[in-house]
Structure formats: structure tokens, C-alpha cells
Design an enzyme around this catalytic site. Sequence first.
Site, PDB file in Angstrom:
ATOM      1  N   TYR A 148     -15.296  55.453  -6.786  1.00  0.00           N
ATOM      2  CA  TYR A 148     -16.541  55.111  -6.094  1.00  0.00           C
ATOM      3  C   TYR A 148     -16.710  55.940  -4.819  1.00  0.00           C
ATOM      4  O   TYR A 148     -17.795  56.017  -4.249  1.00  0.00           O
ATOM      5  CB  TYR A 148     -16.609  53.617  -5.772  1.00  0.00           C
ATOM      6  CG  TYR A 148     -16.715  52.704  -6.987  1.00  0.00           C
ATOM      7  CD1 TYR A 148     -16.675  53.226  -8.269  1.00  0.00           C
ATOM      8  CD2 TYR A 148     -16.855  51.337  -6.858  1.00  0.00           C
ATOM      9  CE1 TYR A 148     -16.759  52.404  -9.385  1.00  0.00           C
ATOM     10  CE2 TYR A 148     -16.941  50.518  -7.969  1.00  0.00           C
ATOM     11  CZ  TYR A 148     -16.891  51.053  -9.229  1.00  0.00           C
ATOM     12  OH  TYR A 148     -16.967  50.247 -10.332  1.00  0.00           O
ATOM     13  N   LYS A 197      -4.062  52.919 -15.689  1.00  0.00           N
ATOM     14  CA  LYS A 197      -4.228  53.597 -16.976  1.00  0.00           C
ATOM     15  C   LYS A 197      -3.263  54.787 -16.965  1.00  0.00           C
ATOM     16  O   LYS A 197      -3.656  55.958 -17.142  1.00  0.00           O
ATOM     17  CB  LYS A 197      -5.701  54.007 -17.162  1.00  0.00           C
ATOM     18  CG  LYS A 197      -6.049  54.549 -18.529  1.00  0.00           C
ATOM     19  CD  LYS A 197      -6.041  53.503 -19.637  1.00  0.00           C
ATOM     20  CE  LYS A 197      -6.266  54.180 -20.987  1.00  0.00           C
ATOM     21  NZ  LYS A 197      -6.029  53.279 -22.128  1.00  0.00           N
ATOM     22  N   ASP A 229      -6.847  48.386 -20.263  1.00  0.00           N
ATOM     23  CA  ASP A 229      -7.476  47.897 -21.499  1.00  0.00           C
ATOM     24  C   ASP A 229      -6.746  46.658 -22.008  1.00  0.00           C
ATOM     25  O   ASP A 229      -7.362  45.666 -22.411  1.00  0.00           O
ATOM     26  CB  ASP A 229      -7.555  49.002 -22.572  1.00  0.00           C
ATOM     27  CG  ASP A 229      -6.278  49.820 -22.724  1.00  0.00           C
ATOM     28  OD1 ASP A 229      -5.328  49.620 -21.938  1.00  0.00           O
ATOM     29  OD2 ASP A 229      -6.226  50.648 -23.651  1.00  0.00           O
ATOM     30  N   ASP A 253     -13.327  46.099 -10.003  1.00  0.00           N
ATOM     31  CA  ASP A 253     -14.741  45.720 -10.118  1.00  0.00           C
ATOM     32  C   ASP A 253     -14.992  45.112 -11.505  1.00  0.00           C
ATOM     33  O   ASP A 253     -15.580  44.037 -11.641  1.00  0.00           O
ATOM     34  CB  ASP A 253     -15.597  46.987  -9.914  1.00  0.00           C
ATOM     35  CG  ASP A 253     -17.085  46.699  -9.826  1.00  0.00           C
ATOM     36  OD1 ASP A 253     -17.452  45.529  -9.587  1.00  0.00           O
ATOM     37  OD2 ASP A 253     -17.879  47.646  -9.996  1.00  0.00           O
ATOM     38  N   ASP A 257     -15.264  40.758 -12.684  1.00  0.00           N
ATOM     39  CA  ASP A 257     -16.414  40.157 -13.379  1.00  0.00           C
ATOM     40  C   ASP A 257     -15.931  39.415 -14.618  1.00  0.00           C
ATOM     41  O   ASP A 257     -16.394  38.314 -14.935  1.00  0.00           O
ATOM     42  CB  ASP A 257     -17.434  41.230 -13.811  1.00  0.00           C
ATOM     43  CG  ASP A 257     -18.522  41.461 -12.762  1.00  0.00           C
ATOM     44  OD1 ASP A 257     -18.216  41.351 -11.563  1.00  0.00           O
ATOM     45  OD2 ASP A 257     -19.673  41.755 -13.156  1.00  0.00           O
TER      46      ASP A 257
HETATM   47  C1  IPM Z   1     -19.217  44.284  -6.470  1.00  0.00           C
HETATM   48  C2  IPM Z   1     -20.458  45.027  -6.834  1.00  0.00           C
HETATM   49  C3  IPM Z   1     -20.542  46.293  -6.022  1.00  0.00           C
HETATM   50  C4  IPM Z   1     -19.293  47.094  -6.288  1.00  0.00           C
HETATM   51  C5  IPM Z   1     -21.806  47.141  -6.248  1.00  0.00           C
HETATM   52  C6  IPM Z   1     -23.061  46.353  -6.026  1.00  0.00           C
HETATM   53  C7  IPM Z   1     -21.794  48.379  -5.394  1.00  0.00           C
HETATM   54  O1  IPM Z   1     -20.467  45.278  -8.204  1.00  0.00           O
HETATM   55  O2  IPM Z   1     -19.045  43.951  -5.282  1.00  0.00           O
HETATM   56  O3  IPM Z   1     -18.409  44.007  -7.357  1.00  0.00           O
HETATM   57  O4  IPM Z   1     -19.213  47.813  -7.263  1.00  0.00           O
HETATM   58  O5  IPM Z   1     -18.354  46.980  -5.502  1.00  0.00           O
HETATM   59 MG    MG Z   2     -18.977  44.244  -9.282  1.00  0.00          MG
END
Ligand code: IPM
Ligand code: MG
Length: 367
Positions: A148, A197, A229, A253, A257
Amino acid sequence: MNINNEKAYKITVLSGDGIGPEITEEAERILRAVSTKHFTDMDFDYALIGGEAIDATGEPLPAETIAKCKAADSILLGAVGGPKWDNLAGEMRPEAGLLAIRKALGLYANLRPAVIFPALKSASPLKAEIIGDNLDVMIVRELTGGIYFGKHGTMTENGIEYTFDTEMYCVNEVERIARTAFELAQKRGKKLCSVDKANVLESSRMWRKTIEAVSEEYKDVELTYMYVDNCAMQLVRNPAQFDVIVTSNMFGDILSDEASMISGSIGMLASASLGETSLGLYEPIHGSAPDIAGQNIANPLAAILSAAMMCRYSLELPVFADEIEAAVRAALEIAATKDIYLEGAGKRLVSCSEMGDIVERLIIESK
Ligand code: IPM
Ligand code: MG
């Protein structure tokens, strides 16, 4: 209780875009309630980030916002982004503002706890026997390095144009996130799984070697490694095997999720972004959810739980954090926002602000 009520804690609120303003309003209300209850002053200040900042000033992270964040004891953030700004160039997008504030404040360690609240077990898409009774996984995501923040751009080779982003880490970045993760593991179940990885990526091989070297200082923590993975698969096959996971920015990230769904809804997952000082940034891991923005139906609990993390990690008010978390647990026994509502489960379907009301009342009424 020994709380320093001489001091007024300064909190900067960056509510951002989409549902950001609705959920941070509830989290702020909860901080006001718990601090009033304990005769402690919290002063709130507000600043722009993301799309709202672009609209007002032309940039996603105005200098004034950085200054207000640096002057605060802690920062509460909602979410950034939305379709309105999706066609802007990379550096000018709302998301760039979020990455830049993390970088500007040196917040390299992102703690994302995935816990299961008893009342939400049936809201999880996983079977009850897979979740178990005390699921509590802490994902430690490196936050200011990796792909990133690596070099990106375009280049032409043999007449073909390529676009690239690069995964880059230096040893020091891996060492410091490793220490954060090992220290957390020492305070929890003493198990750390480093996710990479390394069967493909050079940067992952360096990551693994560095984690291995740092582990010498933390002999009491059981260290394992997993490819990303496989980890994605193991999180839904047997999430209870994990205590603390440490991983790179992008893998963290994605995996956080995924982990959030185990706990029923992404609307439940809080996060703390920390650096070398006590100044931290607290935000839900979910995004700005533009499709439901302004309807008062978002789940404010991830933002409220982020406020609890703020009390714990930045303000050194663990009692406040305990009270907020207990009130959230109790609220979930009686009410549910749309994302966690289940027909026939006997809970009241409530709006974003009603959920805030319930949590606030539970805090005020608790001893
Ligand atoms: C998170 C979000 C952010 C990230 C985005 C919105 C830049 O997905 O905080 O997980 O990737 O860090
Ligand atoms: Mg995120």
C-alpha cells in the site's frame, strides 16, 4: 476507582464519509456518557478527512487535520470513500487520506480483534460448533508499509504498458510489528501465528526470517507460520486455533475482513492503530457503506467498540473500556441492527441511533 479527573482528554473526531458521521456520533455519545459518569472531561474537536475533505479543501488530508490529530490524546475515525470520488487519481482519492494520516502519525500497528459475542453466535455464517464458545482472535496488521506504500507507477516494455505496485518491507518495519505482536501474545494465550507467502515472495522470506530472529526474545510465546492462502482457509475451518496473528498490510486488510464475518457482521469489528507514543487512531474496520448512508440503519457497535479500545490503549482508562464492552454485550441480548438481526430470535430491530441509546442507557444505569 482511581481516575485522574483533573485532566481533560482531547479527542479529535474524523467522521469522514458515508455512514462515518452516523456511527462516530454514537461512539462520541458513548464516550461522553462514560466520562460524565466518572466525572472525567473529554473535549471533542472535529476535522475533515477523505471525500468530505476533498469537497471542502481539494485534498483528502488537509494540513489542519494532521495538526489537530497531533494535538489530540486520541483520534476517533469513521470511514472514508464513496462512489462520488471513485474516479479521482490515486493520490487524490479519499482512501489516500486514510493511508496518509496513519503514515503521518507513525501508526504502524493495527490491532483488529475478532471476538464472538454470545448473543451473536447464530448471526455468524459459521456453524456454532466451529466457532466454539470463546472465539477471540487478534489480528495484528502492519499498517504503514508493504504494497500500500511501496513504489507504484507505469512503465513501458516492448511497446506494452504495465502498471505496478510493489511489496516492500525493511527489517526494522518487520521487527517492530513483530514486537507488538509478541507482546500482545504474552498478555493473551501466548500463541503467535505469522502469516506470509514465503513459498513465493522474497519479501515474505525476509518477513519470516525477521520474525524468527525476534522470537528469540519471546521464548514463552509459541510461534507458528502459515501461508496466507492456508490461513484464509483455516480461519473458516477452525478459527479457534488462533490466538494472535501477525501479518503484512495487505494480507491483514483481507484476513481481518474475513475474520469479522466469523463474529457475525463486519459492523462489529473495531480496530486500534498504534505507534511509538500513546496517540492512537481508533476506527471500525468496515468501510463507508455508501449504499446505506444517511438512513440511520448502520451498526454503530464497531465504532463504539473502537471507542472502548481508545480508552484501553490510548487514554489508560481500562475501566471505561470494560464498561463500554459490557454495555455492548448487554445491548446485544436485547436489540439488533439490521445487519445482525435474525427473524424469531426475540431481539428488537433497532436503528443506528437507537442502538446508541441502548448502550448509553446501559452505561448510565450500570453500577
Ligand atoms: C481498512 C480499509 C482501508 C485499508 C482502505 C479504506 C484504505 O480497507 O481500514 O481496512 O485498506 O486500510
Ligand atoms: Mg479493509
